[in-house]
Design a protein around this motif. Structure first.
Motif, PDB file in Angstrom:
ATOM      1  N   ALA A   1     -23.446  52.112  -6.715  1.00 49.52           N
ATOM      2  CA  ALA A   1     -23.898  52.938  -7.828  1.00 49.52           C
ATOM      3  C   ALA A   1     -24.467  52.057  -8.934  1.00 49.52           C
ATOM      4  N   GLY A   2     -25.583  52.496  -9.509  1.00 53.77           N
ATOM      5  CA  GLY A   2     -26.214  51.737 -10.582  1.00 53.77           C
ATOM      6  C   GLY A   2     -27.191  50.685 -10.102  1.00 53.77           C
ATOM      7  N   TYR A   3     -27.471  50.650  -8.805  1.00 46.11           N
ATOM      8  CA  TYR A   3     -28.399  49.666  -8.251  1.00 46.11           C
ATOM      9  C   TYR A   3     -29.425  50.366  -7.362  1.00 46.11           C
ATOM     10  N   ARG A   4     -30.562  49.697  -7.190  1.00 55.46           N
ATOM     11  CA  ARG A   4     -31.550  50.104  -6.203  1.00 55.46           C
ATOM     12  C   ARG A   4     -31.977  48.865  -5.432  1.00 55.46           C
ATOM     13  N   GLU A   5     -32.326  49.069  -4.171  1.00 56.33           N
ATOM     14  CA  GLU A   5     -32.760  47.961  -3.331  1.00 56.33           C
ATOM     15  C   GLU A   5     -34.273  47.840  -3.390  1.00 56.33           C
ATOM     16  N   ASN A   6     -34.757  46.618  -3.650  1.00 60.24           N
ATOM     17  CA  ASN A   6     -36.208  46.429  -3.695  1.00 60.24           C
ATOM     18  C   ASN A   6     -36.744  46.078  -2.309  1.00 60.24           C
ATOM     19  N   ALA A   7     -38.063  45.819  -2.220  1.00 54.06           N
ATOM     20  CA  ALA A   7     -38.717  45.580  -0.931  1.00 54.06           C
ATOM     21  C   ALA A   7     -38.231  44.311  -0.243  1.00 54.06           C
ATOM     22  N   ARG A   8     -37.653  43.371  -1.003  1.00 50.36           N
ATOM     23  CA  ARG A   8     -37.145  42.126  -0.413  1.00 50.36           C
ATOM     24  C   ARG A   8     -35.706  42.268   0.049  1.00 50.36           C
ATOM     25  N   GLY A   9     -35.093  43.437  -0.254  1.00 49.22           N
ATOM     26  CA  GLY A   9     -33.697  43.634   0.127  1.00 49.22           C
ATOM     27  C   GLY A   9     -32.719  43.238  -0.950  1.00 49.22           C
ATOM     28  N   ASP A  10     -33.228  42.873  -2.135  1.00 51.81           N
ATOM     29  CA  ASP A  10     -32.347  42.499  -3.244  1.00 51.81           C
ATOM     30  C   ASP A  10     -31.847  43.751  -3.957  1.00 51.81           C
ATOM     31  N   LEU A  11     -30.621  43.702  -4.458  1.00 52.39           N
ATOM     32  CA  LEU A  11     -30.076  44.792  -5.257  1.00 52.39           C
ATOM     33  C   LEU A  11     -30.426  44.554  -6.725  1.00 52.39           C
ATOM     34  N   VAL A  12     -31.091  45.535  -7.323  1.00 49.12           N
ATOM     35  CA  VAL A  12     -31.557  45.403  -8.704  1.00 49.12           C
ATOM     36  C   VAL A  12     -30.839  46.444  -9.569  1.00 49.12           C
ATOM     37  N   PRO A  13     -30.214  46.039 -10.677  1.00 50.45           N
ATOM     38  CA  PRO A  13     -29.553  47.003 -11.560  1.00 50.45           C
ATOM     39  C   PRO A  13     -30.547  48.022 -12.109  1.00 50.45           C
ATOM     40  N   GLU A  14     -30.110  49.268 -12.231  1.00 50.66           N
ATOM     41  CA  GLU A  14     -30.973  50.343 -12.717  1.00 50.66           C
ATOM     42  C   GLU A  14     -31.583  50.014 -14.075  1.00 50.66           C
ATOM     43  N   GLU A  15     -30.791  49.400 -14.955  1.00 50.33           N
ATOM     44  CA  GLU A  15     -31.289  49.150 -16.311  1.00 50.33           C
ATOM     45  C   GLU A  15     -32.410  48.131 -16.357  1.00 50.33           C
ATOM     46  N   ARG A  16     -32.580  47.376 -15.269  1.00 48.16           N
ATOM     47  CA  ARG A  16     -33.657  46.380 -15.221  1.00 48.16           C
ATOM     48  C   ARG A  16     -34.918  46.932 -14.571  1.00 48.16           C
ATOM     49  N   ILE A  17     -34.875  48.192 -14.137  1.00 42.59           N
ATOM     50  CA  ILE A  17     -36.040  48.806 -13.495  1.00 42.59           C
ATOM     51  C   ILE A  17     -36.786  49.659 -14.510  1.00 42.59           C
ATOM     52  N   LYS A  18     -38.100  49.489 -14.597  1.00 36.70           N
ATOM     53  CA  LYS A  18     -38.907  50.247 -15.543  1.00 36.70           C
ATOM     54  C   LYS A  18     -38.887  51.738 -15.185  1.00 36.70           C
ATOM     55  N   PRO A  19     -38.914  52.616 -16.201  1.00 35.56           N
ATOM     56  CA  PRO A  19     -38.903  54.069 -15.948  1.00 35.56           C
ATOM     57  C   PRO A  19     -40.017  54.515 -15.000  1.00 35.56           C
ATOM     58  N   LEU A  20     -41.215  53.933 -15.142  1.00 37.90           N
ATOM     59  CA  LEU A  20     -42.320  54.320 -14.273  1.00 37.90           C
ATOM     60  C   LEU A  20     -42.038  53.931 -12.825  1.00 37.90           C
ATOM     61  N   ASP A  21     -41.414  52.763 -12.616  1.00 36.63           N
ATOM     62  CA  ASP A  21     -41.069  52.331 -11.261  1.00 36.63           C
ATOM     63  C   ASP A  21     -40.011  53.250 -10.651  1.00 36.63           C
ATOM     64  N   LYS A  22     -39.069  53.703 -11.483  1.00 36.25           N
ATOM     65  CA  LYS A  22     -38.051  54.650 -11.009  1.00 36.25           C
ATOM     66  C   LYS A  22     -38.701  55.970 -10.593  1.00 36.25           C
ATOM     67  N   LEU A  23     -39.603  56.457 -11.447  1.00 37.30           N
ATOM     68  CA  LEU A  23     -40.259  57.732 -11.169  1.00 37.30           C
ATOM     69  C   LEU A  23     -41.105  57.648  -9.907  1.00 37.30           C
ATOM     70  N   ARG A  24     -41.807  56.507  -9.722  1.00 38.77           N
ATOM     71  CA  ARG A  24     -42.606  56.314  -8.512  1.00 38.77           C
ATOM     72  C   ARG A  24     -41.718  56.355  -7.272  1.00 38.77           C
ATOM     73  N   ASP A  25     -40.600  55.631  -7.339  1.00 42.47           N
ATOM     74  CA  ASP A  25     -39.659  55.588  -6.224  1.00 42.47           C
ATOM     75  C   ASP A  25     -39.121  56.978  -5.909  1.00 42.47           C
ATOM     76  N   GLU A  26     -38.745  57.732  -6.930  1.00 36.55           N
ATOM     77  CA  GLU A  26     -38.188  59.066  -6.732  1.00 36.55           C
ATOM     78  C   GLU A  26     -39.235  60.015  -6.150  1.00 36.55           C
ATOM     79  N   THR A  27     -40.498  59.882  -6.600  1.00 36.16           N
ATOM     80  CA  THR A  27     -41.578  60.727  -6.080  1.00 36.16           C
ATOM     81  C   THR A  27     -41.792  60.479  -4.591  1.00 36.16           C
ATOM     82  N   VAL A  28     -41.855  59.190  -4.219  1.00 42.18           N
ATOM     83  CA  VAL A  28     -42.057  58.836  -2.817  1.00 42.18           C
ATOM     84  C   VAL A  28     -40.901  59.345  -1.961  1.00 42.18           C
ATOM     85  N   MET A  29     -39.669  59.109  -2.400  1.00 43.82           N
ATOM     86  CA  MET A  29     -38.506  59.469  -1.596  1.00 43.82           C
ATOM     87  C   MET A  29     -38.363  60.983  -1.436  1.00 43.82           C
ATOM     88  N   GLN A  30     -38.684  61.745  -2.488  1.00 42.29           N
ATOM     89  CA  GLN A  30     -38.605  63.202  -2.402  1.00 42.29           C
ATOM     90  C   GLN A  30     -39.590  63.748  -1.369  1.00 42.29           C
TER      91      GLN A  30
END
Length: 204
Positions: A8-37
């Motif tokens: 919880a509180g992390y997302r996995e990037n394309a390299r397989g690294d776990l990135v904390p949510e607070e370090r991810i830009k809002p636009l990058d989060k929205l892009r990810d959520e759009t693709v996954m939906q």
């Protein structure tokens, strides 16, 4: 990428690294959520289409068996191809059986025979026929020679024994590796022609 549990509180990037949510830009989060939906809905739709095809094929096969039993004559013939038309003539179901064909090593022998023909017919070779041959023997994206392209050479009306031997070598080199069932749906248009109902999302 493995299907590991993301804390919880992390997302996995394309390299397989776990990135904390607070370090991810809002636009990058929205892009990810759009693709996954969209992908999740697409996967659900794809599964529904698989189930639809299996159910439709079962219904067609059951009807063909029933018809064969009643009249003693298979509807689809040897290949299993069959067309069913609604009573009002508006819709058609087409079940087609397709063979997966590849060439074995004998296709190289056929190519050598063809090349020898071209060289013999004219000094240096007939450029037009040579171009057709080179086009036919091109390798496709899967790294294989396209069977249909090569078979098109057999339509050339060339009265030469060596050429005919090469055409026979082409036929001998074909190997059947399997079959697939295809389902196509058609609707009759006002002009009387049947138009396929597209199930390919790109054509909708």
């Amino acid at each position: 990428m493995d299907m590991r549990t993301i804390p919880a509180g992390y997302r996995e990037n394309a390299r397989g690294d776990l990135v904390p949510e607070e370090r991810i830009k809002p636009l990058d989060k929205l892009r990810d959520e759009t693709v996954m939906q969209v992908i999740e809905k697409a996967k659900t739709l794809r599964q529904s289409m698989v189930e639809f095809k299996l159910e439709a094929m079962d219904k067609i096969a059951a009807f063909v068996d029933l018809s064969a039993g009643e009249y003693g004559v298979p509807v689809g013939g040897k290949k299993g191809n069959v067309t069913l038309t609604s009573f009002n003539g508006r819709y058609q179901l087409v079940r087609a059986m397709g063979e997966h064909r590849v060439f074995d090593e004998r296709i190289q022998h056929a190519k050598t025979l063809i090349d020898q023909c071209i060289i013999r017919w004219s000094e240096g070779g007939d450029s037009r026929v040579k171009a057709l041959v080179e086009h036919a023997f091109r390798v496709n994206q899967q790294g294989r020679i396209d069977v249909n392209q090569v078979l098109s050479l057999r339509q050339l009306d060339i009265d030469d024994d060596d050429w005919k031997n090469a055409m026979e070598a082409i036929a001998d080199a074909i190997q059947i590796t399997g079959t697939s069932q295809y389902l196509r749906l058609y609707e009759r248009q006002p002009n009387g022609k049947y138009q396929q109902l597209p199930l390919d999302i790109s054509s909708l």
